[in-house]
Design a protein around this motif. Structure first.
Motif, PDB file in Angstrom:
ATOM      1  N   GLU A 193      71.924 112.464 -45.327  1.00 19.29           N
ATOM      2  CA  GLU A 193      72.993 111.781 -46.040  1.00 19.29           C
ATOM      3  C   GLU A 193      72.893 112.178 -47.512  1.00 19.29           C
ATOM      4  OE1 GLU A 193      71.471 109.797 -42.662  1.00 19.29           O
ATOM      5  OE2 GLU A 193      70.535 109.540 -44.642  1.00 19.29           O
ATOM      6  N   ASP A 253      77.709 110.274 -45.362  1.00 18.25           N
ATOM      7  CA  ASP A 253      77.227 111.193 -44.341  1.00 18.25           C
ATOM      8  C   ASP A 253      78.396 111.961 -43.743  1.00 18.25           C
ATOM      9  OD1 ASP A 253      78.450 109.352 -42.630  1.00 18.25           O
ATOM     10  OD2 ASP A 253      76.835 109.428 -41.158  1.00 18.25           O
ATOM     11  N   ARG A 285      82.110 110.376 -44.916  1.00 18.45           N
ATOM     12  CA  ARG A 285      82.425 108.946 -44.951  1.00 18.45           C
ATOM     13  C   ARG A 285      81.350 108.203 -45.729  1.00 18.45           C
ATOM     14  NH1 ARG A 285      81.030 108.589 -38.475  1.00 18.45           N
ATOM     15  NH2 ARG A 285      78.806 109.102 -38.712  1.00 18.45           N
ATOM     16  N   ALA A 313      78.970 105.074 -46.134  1.00 15.11           N
ATOM     17  CA  ALA A 313      78.339 104.098 -45.247  1.00 15.11           C
ATOM     18  C   ALA A 313      78.872 102.709 -45.539  1.00 15.11           C
ATOM     19  CB  ALA A 313      76.820 104.127 -45.411  1.00 15.11           C
ATOM     20  N   GLU A 359      82.061  98.740 -47.830  1.00 15.26           N
ATOM     21  CA  GLU A 359      81.236  99.860 -48.256  1.00 15.26           C
ATOM     22  C   GLU A 359      79.905  99.355 -48.816  1.00 15.26           C
ATOM     23  OE1 GLU A 359      83.432 102.321 -50.951  1.00 15.26           O
ATOM     24  OE2 GLU A 359      84.619 103.228 -49.334  1.00 15.26           O
ATOM     25  N   TYR A 377      68.314  97.840 -43.584  1.00 19.13           N
ATOM     26  CA  TYR A 377      69.458  98.229 -42.767  1.00 19.13           C
ATOM     27  C   TYR A 377      69.052  99.361 -41.838  1.00 19.13           C
ATOM     28  CZ  TYR A 377      72.197  95.821 -46.367  1.00 19.13           C
ATOM     29  OH  TYR A 377      72.700  94.886 -47.250  1.00 19.13           O
ATOM     30  N   VAL A 412      70.757 102.542 -40.363  1.00 23.93           N
ATOM     31  CA  VAL A 412      71.934 103.358 -40.637  1.00 23.93           C
ATOM     32  C   VAL A 412      72.175 104.307 -39.466  1.00 23.93           C
ATOM     33  CG1 VAL A 412      72.989 105.011 -42.206  1.00 23.93           C
ATOM     34  CG2 VAL A 412      71.499 103.213 -43.111  1.00 23.93           C
ATOM     35  N   GLY A 452      77.462 106.180 -39.702  1.00 24.52           N
ATOM     36  CA  GLY A 452      78.193 105.717 -40.871  1.00 24.52           C
ATOM     37  C   GLY A 452      78.189 104.213 -41.059  1.00 24.52           C
ATOM     38  N   VAL A 453      77.454 103.485 -40.215  1.00 20.89           N
ATOM     39  CA  VAL A 453      77.394 102.024 -40.295  1.00 20.89           C
ATOM     40  C   VAL A 453      75.975 101.596 -40.675  1.00 20.89           C
ATOM     41  CG1 VAL A 453      77.681  99.852 -39.047  1.00 20.89           C
ATOM     42  CG2 VAL A 453      79.205 101.779 -38.567  1.00 20.89           C
ATOM     43  N   ALA A 454      75.875 100.753 -41.684  1.00 19.52           N
ATOM     44  CA  ALA A 454      74.597 100.200 -42.127  1.00 19.52           C
ATOM     45  C   ALA A 454      74.492  98.773 -41.605  1.00 19.52           C
ATOM     46  CB  ALA A 454      74.490 100.228 -43.651  1.00 19.52           C
TER      47      ALA A 454
END
Length: 216
Positions: free
Chosen positions: A98, A116, A123, A125, A132, A182, A184, A187-189
Motif C-alpha cells: 500500500e 492500495d 482506492r 482504505a 475513509e 485494524y 486491512v 481496501g477495507v480497514a
C-alpha cells in the motif's frame, strides 16, 4: 467514523502549535515525487508517482503496474501546495504493498491516508461503514500520534494507530488516548480492537510507534 477518529478531530481542532514526534522529521516540499513498490503482488517493483496539480489543492497518485497505469486524484492540504514523499507499506503482510500519502499538513502534523491497488484501480482504505481511514502523525507537548504494524498470533499483521493527548500543560504531562488496531484487506480497514492509554508519561512504550514495522 470511529471513536478514535472523533477524538482526534476534536483535539486537533482545539490544539495549536503541535510539535513533531522525535522520530518524525519535516519532509521537503516538492511538486512531484516518485517511489517504487509492488502494489499488485507480482514480485516486480511498480513505479509510483505523486504530483501536485496546478491549483495546489489536489494531488494525483499514479501507479504503473503490470503494464497499466492507474491514477487517483486526492485532496491536498499543504500550506505551500506541494506534495510530500509517499511511503510504501504492507499493512497486512500479503505481499501487495500500500502507499501512505500525506493528505494535509498543519502545525507540523501530517494527516495521512492509505491507498492500495484493487481490481478497479487505486482506492483509499475505508472503514466497513465507508468512512475513509485518516490518521495522524505528529505530537510533542500536547499530543502524540503515529502508526505502526504489529504481528498477532493467528491474526497475522495488523495496522495500529496511536493517538493520545496530554492531560495538562506541565513540563512532564501524562497522556490519555488509544491504540486502535485494524485488519486491512481489500481496501477495507476493519477494527479489531482498542487498547486504552491512561495516565502514562511521554516515555512510556505505549506512546512509541514505528512506521518501519509496516515496511514490505
Amino acid at each position: 467514523m470511529s471513536l478514535l477518529s472523533r477524538s482526534r478531530s476534536a483535539v486537533l481542532a482545539a490544539s495549536a502549535g503541535l510539535l513533531t514526534l522525535a522520530s518524525a522529521t519535516a519532509a521537503a516540499a516538492d511538486a512531484s515525487l516518485a517511489a517504487e513498490g509492488d502494489l499488485d503482488g507480482d514480485g516486480v517493483a511498480d513505479t509510483i508517482t505523486l504530483t501536485a496539480q496546478t491549483e495546489g489543492t489536489e494531488q494525483r497518485l499514479s501507479v504503473t503496474a503490470g503494464g497499466r497505469t492507474h491514477e487517483l486524484t486526492m485532496p491536498l492540504g499543504t500550506a505551500d501546495g506541494a506534495v510530500r514523499p509517499v511511503r510504501v507499506t504492507d499493512a497486512n503482510a500479503d505481499g501487495k504493498a500500500e502507499v501512505v500519502v500525506v493528505d494535509s499538513t498543519s502545525d507540523q502534523t501530517n494527516t495521512l491516508v492509505m491507498v492500495d491497488l484493487g481490481a478497479d484501480g487505486l482506492r483509499v482504505a475505508a472503514t466497513p461503514e465507508g468512512q475513509e481511514l485518516r490518521f495522524f502523525e505528529g505530537g510533542g507537548a500536547v499530543s502524540r500520534a503515529g502508526y505502526t504494524c504489529q504481528e498477532r498470533i493467528f491474526q497475522g499483521r495488523e495496522f495500529t494507530i496511536l493517538f493520545a493527548v496530554a492531560q495538562d500543560d506541565s513540563a512532564d504531562p501524562s497522556f490519555i488516548g488509544t491504540l486502535a488496531s485494524y485488519k486491512v484487506a481489500g481496501g477495507v480497514a476493519t477494527p479489531t480492537g482498542q487498547v486504552p492509554i491512561f495516565g502514562v508519561k511521554g516515555d512510556n512504550p505505549q506512546l512509541q510507534v514505528d512506521p518501519a514495522a509496516c515496511t514490505p
